[in-house]
Design an enzyme around this catalytic site. Sequence first.
Site, PDB file in Angstrom:
ATOM      1  N   GLY A  55      31.196  41.129  54.275  1.00 43.84           N
ATOM      2  CA  GLY A  55      29.866  40.933  54.823  1.00 43.84           C
ATOM      3  C   GLY A  55      29.937  40.161  56.129  1.00 43.84           C
ATOM      4  N   ASP A  73      32.600  37.984  45.086  1.00 48.35           N
ATOM      5  CA  ASP A  73      31.310  38.502  44.639  1.00 48.35           C
ATOM      6  C   ASP A  73      31.326  40.030  44.651  1.00 48.35           C
ATOM      7  OD1 ASP A  73      31.322  38.660  47.468  1.00 48.35           O
ATOM      8  OD2 ASP A  73      29.157  38.393  47.602  1.00 48.35           O
ATOM      9  N   GLY A  98      32.947  42.389  50.945  1.00 51.75           N
ATOM     10  CA  GLY A  98      31.963  43.444  50.914  1.00 51.75           C
ATOM     11  C   GLY A  98      32.553  44.826  51.121  1.00 51.75           C
ATOM     12  N   GLU A 125      37.481  34.867  49.045  1.00 48.66           N
ATOM     13  CA  GLU A 125      36.344  33.959  49.189  1.00 48.66           C
ATOM     14  C   GLU A 125      36.617  32.505  48.834  1.00 48.66           C
ATOM     15  OE1 GLU A 125      34.801  38.113  48.992  1.00 48.66           O
ATOM     16  OE2 GLU A 125      36.298  36.945  47.871  1.00 48.66           O
TER      17      GLU A 125
END
Length: 362
Positions: A69, A148, A117, A140
Amino acid sequence: MPSTSEPQTLIERTGTLGRIRLNRPKALNSLTLAMVRDIEKALDAFEEDPRVAAVLISGEGERGLCAGGDIRMIYDGGRAGSPEPVDFWREEYRLNARLGRLEKPFVAFMDGIVMGGGVGVSVYAGHRVVTERTRFAMPETGIGFFPDVGASWFLTRRRDELGTYAGLTGEPLAAADVIAFGLADSHVPSDRLPDLAEALSRLPASAGGADVSAAIDAFAEAQSPGGIATQQPSIDRLFAFDTIEEIIDALARDGSAFAERTLAVLRTKSPLSLKVTLRLLRLGRQEAALETCLEREFSATAAVLRSHDFYEGVRAAVVDKDRNPQWRPARLDKVTEEDVAAFFAPSAEPLFAADTGKGDGK
């Protein structure tokens, strides 16, 4: 004067193949909210189009499918109190769930860098293709965040601890390891991807998953076990605990070169992120639905936006680039249960509401 800026997402139908091409090569195709919405619209059109047999996602440029992301947007938006980070996560996670249940065969070219992402828009495909250039990671914990996009689901589908290792360390995996971890299906040389896309575009409109698999198999090459996968017995033994302290202790006592390297990596990560990540993974292992994991991860993002470690991690990695984050707390034994529990408070606005738990995520 007409705008000379290129669209961030290129959508087209080539023969019977619906193509989604991420088009921010200078930013390693990092996802923006506009791109997530573009993908959703493309899926709507392709699923309704009887001329489309399969859908393919790929990244423009030579460096990768997608590096994750747009973390700078989340950093800036979070500091400014903008709703954009929450909007991005909400729509991204819903997209992740949708990709796991597309009605038409979904192919992902996981070439080059595939992180965060980028994993989320590819790992749920029924036909996941890696290449000799693939570098897959969920990094992350190194920026004060947690894996995530459903990582607490897709890293926990196996009975072994490979997913625990990947989620905590964030270490990049090469093609053979990604396949061994059950996160990809086929290896195709990167220079054959255009030919494979062409072959997919020539499938009959009535083609199904078996036809897509056969087309990919015609280009695929066998892979020997990767370097990380060969360490599976050690990983299973060293990462089989439910606390980070026990994992760290096991690595310290092991004494092998692999354990020492892994211990050194973990010591660079946010202590709070490590504890939150392990709890998410252990809870995810018990779940029967991807949506439940995404719901829990979405709830945890609220605490991320209030967290010192997220802003400090992004500062060190992306803003100042000094690679020297000052975590708070700086040690595992200073992370309290209250610190961790803050990431597990239910969201006031659930992602799926009554739909939570539907589907099996694949």
